[in-house]
Design an enzyme around this catalytic site. Structure first.
Site, PDB file in Angstrom:
ATOM      1  N   ASN A  23      52.646  -6.820  -5.055  1.00  0.00           N
ATOM      2  CA  ASN A  23      54.102  -7.224  -5.019  1.00  0.00           C
ATOM      3  C   ASN A  23      54.156  -7.831  -3.412  1.00  0.00           C
ATOM      4  OD1 ASN A  23      57.064  -7.558  -5.365  1.00  0.00           O
ATOM      5  ND2 ASN A  23      57.172  -6.186  -3.542  1.00  0.00           N
ATOM      6  N   GLU A  24      54.150  -8.970  -3.208  1.00  0.00           N
ATOM      7  CA  GLU A  24      54.314  -9.701  -2.013  1.00  0.00           C
ATOM      8  C   GLU A  24      53.261  -8.818  -0.892  1.00  0.00           C
ATOM      9  OE1 GLU A  24      58.328  -8.547   0.158  1.00  0.00           O
ATOM     10  OE2 GLU A  24      58.621 -10.193  -1.495  1.00  0.00           O
ATOM     11  N   GLU A  36      65.239  -4.158 -10.345  1.00  0.00           N
ATOM     12  CA  GLU A  36      64.841  -3.152  -9.430  1.00  0.00           C
ATOM     13  C   GLU A  36      65.720  -2.204  -9.200  1.00  0.00           C
ATOM     14  OE1 GLU A  36      63.326  -4.689  -5.470  1.00  0.00           O
ATOM     15  OE2 GLU A  36      62.378  -2.905  -4.936  1.00  0.00           O
ATOM     16  N   CYS A  63      59.571  -3.891  -3.841  1.00  0.00           N
ATOM     17  CA  CYS A  63      59.143  -2.889  -3.225  1.00  0.00           C
ATOM     18  C   CYS A  63      59.138  -1.406  -3.802  1.00  0.00           C
ATOM     19  CB  CYS A  63      59.769  -2.706  -2.044  1.00  0.00           C
ATOM     20  SG  CYS A  63      59.467  -4.225  -0.877  1.00  0.00           S
TER      21      CYS A  63
HETATM   22  O1  AHR Z   1      64.394  -8.191  -3.826  1.00  0.00           O
HETATM   23  C1  AHR Z   1      64.638  -7.279  -2.908  1.00  0.00           C
HETATM   24  C2  AHR Z   1      63.177  -7.076  -2.161  1.00  0.00           C
HETATM   25  O2  AHR Z   1      62.758  -8.281  -1.714  1.00  0.00           O
HETATM   26  C3  AHR Z   1      62.057  -6.753  -3.064  1.00  0.00           C
HETATM   27  O3  AHR Z   1      61.722  -5.356  -3.478  1.00  0.00           O
HETATM   28  C4  AHR Z   1      60.879  -7.083  -2.189  1.00  0.00           C
HETATM   29  O4  AHR Z   1      59.853  -7.335  -3.190  1.00  0.00           O
HETATM   30  C5  AHR Z   1      61.234  -8.092  -1.501  1.00  0.00           C
HETATM   31  O5  AHR Z   1      60.823  -8.009  -0.094  1.00  0.00           O
END
Ligand code: AHR
Length: 860
Positions: free
Chosen positions: A588-589, A259, A461
């Protein structure tokens, strides 16, 4: 339920202990009592027999907290108001702030597990203050009445908490707030009184006790080991492998998640050396519009009478609207870029300089391009001819005459004039695998050395963004660099998109990993601070068709023939062959709400129909339990989603005490992608051997459950020192150094010694205590390609373990290698040591205190 209380034995044992010590279930308990619901920033409870003397339940423990809006000050709960609904289900509403025309709602059957929160938008009033809820039996509707800062009263109604009537103004008398004030622990608190069964209160008490019990386990650290294991001597362990009971497991278990967080892309893995090459940095890249973060960031001017302005008239490309206008009255002034904390060059290595330029005043002339070290002076220079008034691409190569890490790029026109410069780039010719627009070789190799079976990208994120405008759009990240659309990075900086989808797919191919793109489910991050509170502002349904098409187009870009619209673009980028994309993650979450569900389902069905060959990965929230976890799994089961993405960042104690997390997972349901996890220490400081061993022990359980756990990836992967927004990370780096953590070596050992068949074993220990048993973990796998047998053993005790292996019935390779990672649990420098050609006397070996041992019986 089983998923919630995985460690049923512990829970039952604990409940029993609690009941005996507390007498809570004794026969003299009342049938019913009064329950008081109150709280700020969390719904809390107290109970009483007489409405006079109140006892707090769980010391004011919050049983539900508001999940609205951005992290920090926005996640507020004001004046929670609770009623028991028509069907015995509890319904709570609360105020969020004094700005938004929204309130919050959540429901629960037992006041412990809460359903999804929703934050309905209203049309009337200045804001929503003190919402109250009541149930109207005649119309069979719930009525939510609220006041606002102008002391007016309004009402909306609902039957299902999904659809609400338009808000309307009502007379003050219709606002019936039944809240009352009690004295609790010497303080006056306002809330509502309910008559409830003792069983309900008892459940709240027990749930709190269980929370406390688990918190104590999770807080266990090796710093207490001298006391916890005082007097403990070497432990004997007899491990009997059971080849007859072996089972196939995923060969995709060990992957990575890249990321763009912590400057992982620009200034990190992406090899570009010029910072802000497109002059597109903008105050809005940063939260709260940082005025110091401008289009001239990392740029400066040297020379009297010279100036730098940023213009957007006749830009190079509409997607890259700003450019530098450099004006000089002499031949000695220069425009300077200092890279990402200085530019690093190596003696004798070549660097490709390129930029677009146009002259604003008069045409012609020359430009000197130089690399200048702060300490060593000029290291390289080249002269190029400047073009006419039209944008032209200029290129040259510079070869550094010395090693340096304090270099700046100087652009010095050799005559007075006014020049437009854009996309100023300095790229090392040495990139990973020599790729054009490629990756920093040492960092890329560090990732490749993990032997990842897949690479997740771009988030996290970054995938779902901070507000819908910030959702990552893959189409903006491909094609010629000057046509890509840079964006605000929600980790509070700028992303150039130089490392876009093409570079990502290429990297996967270069390291032999499957690409696993994760795309937003049409909703932004649940903690968004842009575009309204939280993700309830998903992409409007009227625009979802286009969004779904974008996702289908990504499959075409990756896999389509060269004659397809998007496959052609891949071919134009230099890769006519398909990338063979097999997985796509959606979401994503996310906060699992109706807004999410509607959009997720639309994408899921369309993708499944158009591309049944793609394995779709759903999402189950940011924790290993709780509303989003439960709701995410519900959707996964209902829609039969092949794989579901779980995330959890926990203490080492949690990982040690939850090695049975997946043992009881239902094998008939979706498989799991543990997409983000890490053992982190209090204060989120950098990790050490203790966290690494907790992860190593947990990984033995993931191999054991490799029939249901399909994939895993530690997160985050990379962090540039001085630009780190998130700790801990797996690999830290500077411009010149790579600093893998101990956890990195654990990932590497599991990646390099993976198998696709799990061989169970029984273990008999000379010590029976549970806290000892949990600190000795093992797993045995066979890699069917090499037919090697691999045994991993983790000892998180302060004493040695004498392990005796019973390998009867197993075909063993002739050579044995033994790799050990061990040391001081608080230490951060341990590295694995490997001994080849080991002879195992009577199949016994010593597992050193605080160690991971990998034995490989190899056939080579
Ligand atoms: O890994 C860091 C962040 O943690 C990611 O972007 C998010 O998905 C999670 O909250």
């Amino acid at each position: 339920m089983i998923r919630k209380f995985k460690n049923l034995r512990v829970a039952l044992f604990f409940f029993l202990g609690y009941c005996i010590s507390n007498g809570a279930m004794a026969s003299d308990q009342p049938d019913s009592v009064y329950l008081f619901a109150y709280g700020t920033n969390g719904l809390r409870f107290a109970w009483s027999q007489d409405k006079q003397n109140w006892t707090s339940i769980g010391n004011g423990h919050p049983y539900v907290k508001s999940d609205y809006g951005a992290w920090g000050s926005e996640k507020r709960m004001y004046t929670p108001y609770l009623i028991e609904g028509k069907d015995g289900r509890w319904q709570a509403v609360w105020g969020l702030n004094d700005r938004t025309l929204q309130f919050a709602h959540a429901g629960s059957n037992d006041l412990i597990s809460w359903g999804p929160q929703s934050y309905p938008y209203l049309e009337k009033g200045k804001n929503v203050l003190k919402p109250v809820i009541s149930y109207d039996k005649i119309s069979q509707t719930y009525r939510i009445t609220y006041t606002d800062s102008q002391s007016k009263y309004f009402q909306t109604t609902t039957q299902d908490f999904k659809k609400y009537s338009s808000a309307e103004e009502v007379p003050p008398a219709q606002y019936k707030n039944q809240s009352t004030t009690i004295s609790l622990g010497g303080e006056k608190v306002e809330g509502q009184v309910h008559r409830v069964s003792w069983i309900l209160v008892d459940g709240l008490l027990k749930s709190y006790q269980l929370t406390q019990y688990n918190a104590a386990l999770n807080a266990e650290t090796t710093s207490q080991d001298a006391q916890r294991f005082a007097g403990l001597k070497t432990v004997d362990a007899k491990i009997v492998l059971q080849p007859q009971a072996s089972k196939p497991i995923s060969d995709m278990l060990m992957g990575v998640f890249f990321e763009d967080i912590n400057y992982a892309a620009d200034g990190g893995l992406y090899a570009e050396l010029i910072q802000n090459r497109g002059f597109e940095y903008h105050p809005a890249d940063k939260k709260y519009n940082d005025k110091a973060w401008t289009s001239t960031h990392a740029w400066s001017v040297r020379g009297e009478g010279a100036s730098l302005q940023v213009d957007s008239v006749q830009p190079l490309h509409g997607n890259n609207p700003r450019y530098a206008m450099f004006t000089t009255e002499s031949s000695r002034a220069a425009l300077i870029n200092t890279g990402f904390d200085g530019i690093v060059v190596k003696k004798g290595e070549a660097y490709n300089f390129s930029m677009f330029s146009r002259q604003i005043a008069k045409a012609g002339g020359k430009l000197e391009v130089r690399l200048v070290s702060e300490k060593q002076g000029l290291l390289a220079k080249a002269t190029i001819a400047l073009p006419s008034s039209e944008w032209r691409s200029l290129k040259t190569t510079l070869t550094a005459s010395a090693d340096a890490s304090d270099v700046r790029l100087e652009l010095q026109p050799l005559q007075a004039g006014s020049y437009g410069f854009d996309m100023v780039s300095l790229f090392p010719q040495k990139t990973f695998k020599g790729r054009k627009n490629g990756l920093r070789p040492d960092l890329a190799k560090t990732i490749a050395d993990l032997h990842p079976r897949f690479i997740r990208f771009p988030g996290g994120c970054v995938a779902h963004g901070d507000g819908i405008d910030n959702i990552y759009k893959w189409k903006n990240t491909i094609g010629p660099l000057e046509t890509r659309v840079p964006d605000r990075n929600l980790w509070n900086y700028h992303q150039s998109m130089g490392l876009g989808y093409f570079e990502y797919f290429q990297f996967c191919e270069d390291v032999g990993a499957e690409p696993v793109p994760v795309l937003a489910a049409g909703v932004p991050c649940q903690n968004s601070s842009h575009g309204g509170g939280g993700q309830q502002g998903g992409i409007p349904m009227s625009e979802m068709g286009k969004y779904v098409q974008d996702i289908l187009d990504l499959v075409e870009y990756a896999n389509g023939g060269v004659n397809t619209t998007w496959g052609k673009k891949r071919a134009e980028a230099g890769h006519p062959k398909p990338f063979n994309l097999k997985y796509i993650g959606i979401g994503n979450e996310d906060l699992i709400t109706e807004v999410f569900r509607e959009r997720f389902e639309m994408i899921y069905h369309a993708l499944r129909k158009a591309h049944p060959e793609i394995t779709i990965i759903g999402t189950a929230g940011p924790f290993f339990e709780g509303t989003d976890y439960v709701e995410g799994w519900k959707i996964a089961s209902e829609l039969d989603i092949p794989v579901i993405d779980e995330h959890y960042y926990q203490s080492p104690g949690w990982f040690i005490n939850n090695q049975n997390f997946y043992d009881k997972y239902d094998r008939s349901k979706s498989k799991v992608y543990l997409g983000e996890y890490a053992a982190s220490l209090p204060g989120k400081v950098r990790t050490n051997l203790e966290t690494a061993l907790a992860e190593a022990a947990y990984l033995t359980s993931l191999e054991r459950n490799g029939d249901i756990v399909h994939m895993t990836s530690y997160a985050p992967l990379l962090a540039k020192e001085g630009h780190t927004q998130w700790n801990p990370d797996l690999v830290y780096f500077t411009n010149t150094e790579i600093k893998p953590t101990v956890g990195y070596y654990v990932q590497q050992l599991y990646g390099q010694h993976a198998g696709d068949r799990y061989i169970p074993a029984t273990i008999t220990l000379s010590e029976q205590a549970e806290n000892i048993r949990k600190r000795i973990a093992y797993s045995a796998v066979r890699d069917s390609k090499s037919n090697d047998l691999i045994i991993k053993m983790v000892n998180i005790l302060p004493v040695s373990v004498n392990a005796e292996l019973d390998l009867a019935g197993l075909k063993l390779g002739k050579k044995i290698s033994r790799t050990v990672l061990s040391g001081d649990p608080a230490g951060t420098t341990a590295k694995p040591q490997t001994i080849d050609d080991v002879i195992l006397e009577k199949n016994t070996l010593e597992l050193q205190p605080y160690s991971l041992t990998v034995l490989r019986f190899s056939n080579k």
